[in-house]
Design an enzyme around this catalytic site. Structure first.
Site, mmCIF file in Angstrom:
data_model
loop_
_atom_site.group_PDB
_atom_site.id
_atom_site.type_symbol
_atom_site.label_atom_id
_atom_site.label_comp_id
_atom_site.label_asym_id
_atom_site.label_seq_id
_atom_site.Cartn_x
_atom_site.Cartn_y
_atom_site.Cartn_z
ATOM 1 C CB SER A 115 -0.901 0.009 1.234
ATOM 2 O OG SER A 115 -1.518 1.277 1.350
ATOM 3 C CG HIS A 128 -4.074 -1.370 -1.515
ATOM 4 N ND1 HIS A 128 -5.226 -2.046 -1.845
ATOM 5 C CD2 HIS A 128 -4.409 -0.545 -0.478
ATOM 6 C CE1 HIS A 128 -6.211 -1.663 -1.048
ATOM 7 N NE2 HIS A 128 -5.744 -0.745 -0.210
ATOM 8 C CG ASP A 131 -5.115 2.747 0.800
ATOM 9 O OD1 ASP A 131 -6.103 2.008 0.863
ATOM 10 O OD2 ASP A 131 -3.952 2.369 1.058
ATOM 11 C CG MET A 140 -8.007 7.621 2.443
ATOM 12 S SD MET A 140 -7.071 7.631 3.971
ATOM 13 C CE MET A 140 -6.453 5.951 3.987
ATOM 14 C CG HIS A 160 -9.305 0.666 -0.385
ATOM 15 N ND1 HIS A 160 -8.734 0.428 0.847
ATOM 16 C CD2 HIS A 160 -10.648 0.704 -0.161
ATOM 17 C CE1 HIS A 160 -9.677 0.321 1.764
ATOM 18 N NE2 HIS A 160 -10.847 0.504 1.179
ATOM 19 C CG MET A 193 -11.300 3.923 2.034
ATOM 20 S SD MET A 193 -9.757 3.786 2.963
ATOM 21 C CE MET A 193 -8.593 3.785 1.597
ATOM 22 C CG MET A 238 -11.857 -2.271 5.369
ATOM 23 S SD MET A 238 -10.407 -2.017 4.318
ATOM 24 C CE MET A 238 -9.341 -1.051 5.400
ATOM 25 C CG ASP A 242 -6.367 -2.429 3.389
ATOM 26 O OD1 ASP A 242 -5.262 -2.185 3.892
ATOM 27 O OD2 ASP A 242 -6.985 -1.619 2.652
HETATM 28 C C1 DX5 Z 1 -6.240 2.001 5.616
HETATM 29 C C2 DX5 Z 1 -5.850 1.635 4.205
HETATM 30 C C3 DX5 Z 1 -4.740 0.673 4.139
HETATM 31 C C4 DX5 Z 1 -3.443 1.113 4.777
HETATM 32 C C5 DX5 Z 1 -2.927 -0.090 5.523
HETATM 33 O O1 DX5 Z 1 -7.445 2.636 5.614
HETATM 34 O O2 DX5 Z 1 -6.949 1.103 3.509
HETATM 35 O O3 DX5 Z 1 -4.514 0.206 2.811
HETATM 36 O O4 DX5 Z 1 -2.467 1.574 3.891
HETATM 37 O O5 DX5 Z 1 -1.841 0.292 6.249
HETATM 38 P P1 DX5 Z 1 -1.043 -0.699 7.216
HETATM 39 O O6 DX5 Z 1 -0.637 -1.873 6.396
HETATM 40 O O7 DX5 Z 1 0.084 0.141 7.692
HETATM 41 O O8 DX5 Z 1 -2.013 -1.083 8.323
HETATM 42 ZN ZN ZN Z 2 -6.578 0.149 1.538
#
Ligand code: DX5
Ligand code: ZN
Length: 220
Positions: A7, A30, A32, A34, A63, A65, A134, A172
């Site tokens: 990620s 991956h 993310d 947000m 991903h 969010m 999650m 994740d």
């Molecule tokens: C959190 C993200 C993850 C995040 C995971 O909301 O969706 O993808 O990067 O981070 P780690 O692996 O550090 O928990």
């Molecule tokens: Zn994620």
């Protein structure tokens, strides 16, 4: 052998292109996105994904969010996403969202938060390509793995078996060398990891270390 998806959220944002090249042995990357509304944090958006796309061979596993999500699906696909994962939470028309993702030529993923029961996915098992459990509350990297989610992984693995479809079961949040054996034994086939990879000096060794401790799935 599970798919490892580093990620980028945990990477050095001042050096993203080089950070991607440090994880070339991973087949997925991956990403993310947000919005500071669906989750209490803001990361990066489609222009960044688009700029990174030509510099990586990995499948871009995006991903989202964000809420609303539908208005941004086309831009996500155009930015170079191979997979688009949306949340089941707050989406009254998840079925339509997944249809749209397929129409855009991408694999469709559904992420499920810790407080949501696995049955929330029962009516989309015939169309989902990736399920993302999650194992932390989404929004931040570096959080502690929630052990209570292992039962959900097992249930979803069983639902996937019953569907007879080839669905990737991802996890994740808080995935590292300690939690990898637990989630793979529960049935996870794809591991997203941010801090456990980008937080280490040698990213290649971190990926190999996770692969080395993965276990075969054990049926409940
Ligand atoms: C959190 C993200 C993850 C995040 C995971 O909301 O969706 O993808 O990067 O981070 P780690 O692996 O550090 O928990
Ligand atoms: Zn994620």
């Amino acid at each position: 052998m599970p798919i490892i998806a580093p990620s980028l959220l945990a990477a050095d944002f001042s050096n993203l292109r080089q950070e991607m090249s440090a994880v070339v042995e991973a087949p997925w990357l991956h990403l993310d996105v947000m919005d500071g509304h669906f989750v209490p944090n803001i990361s990066f958006g489609m222009p960044v994904i688009k700029a990174l796309r030509p510099h990586s061979q990995a499948k871009f596993d995006v991903h989202l969010m964000i809420d609303p999500v539908d208005p941004y699906l086309e831009a996500t696909a155009k930015a170079g996403a191979d997979h688009i994962t949306v949340h089941v939470e707050g989406n009254a028309h998840l079925h339509r969202t997944l249809q749209t993702i397929h129409a855009l030529g991408c694999k469709a993923g559904v992420a499920i938060c810790p407080a949501t029961p696995p049955e929330a996915l029962s009516e989309v098992m015939d169309m989902v390509d990736i399920i993302l459990v999650m194992t932390v509350n989404p929004g931040f990297g570096g959080q502690k793995f929630l052990h209570g989610q292992l039962a959900k992984i097992r249930t979803l693995a069983e639902m996937i078996r019953r569907s007879g479809r080839d669905i990737t079961l991802g996890v994740d949040g808080g995935i590292d060398e300690t939690t990898t054996p637990l989630v793979t034994e529960a049935g996870a086939t794809m591991l997203v990891a941010g801090s456990a990879i980008f937080g280490k000096g040698d990213r290649k060794a971190a990926i190999e270390g996770m692969r080395a401790v993965a276990r075969p799935a054990r049926r409940a």
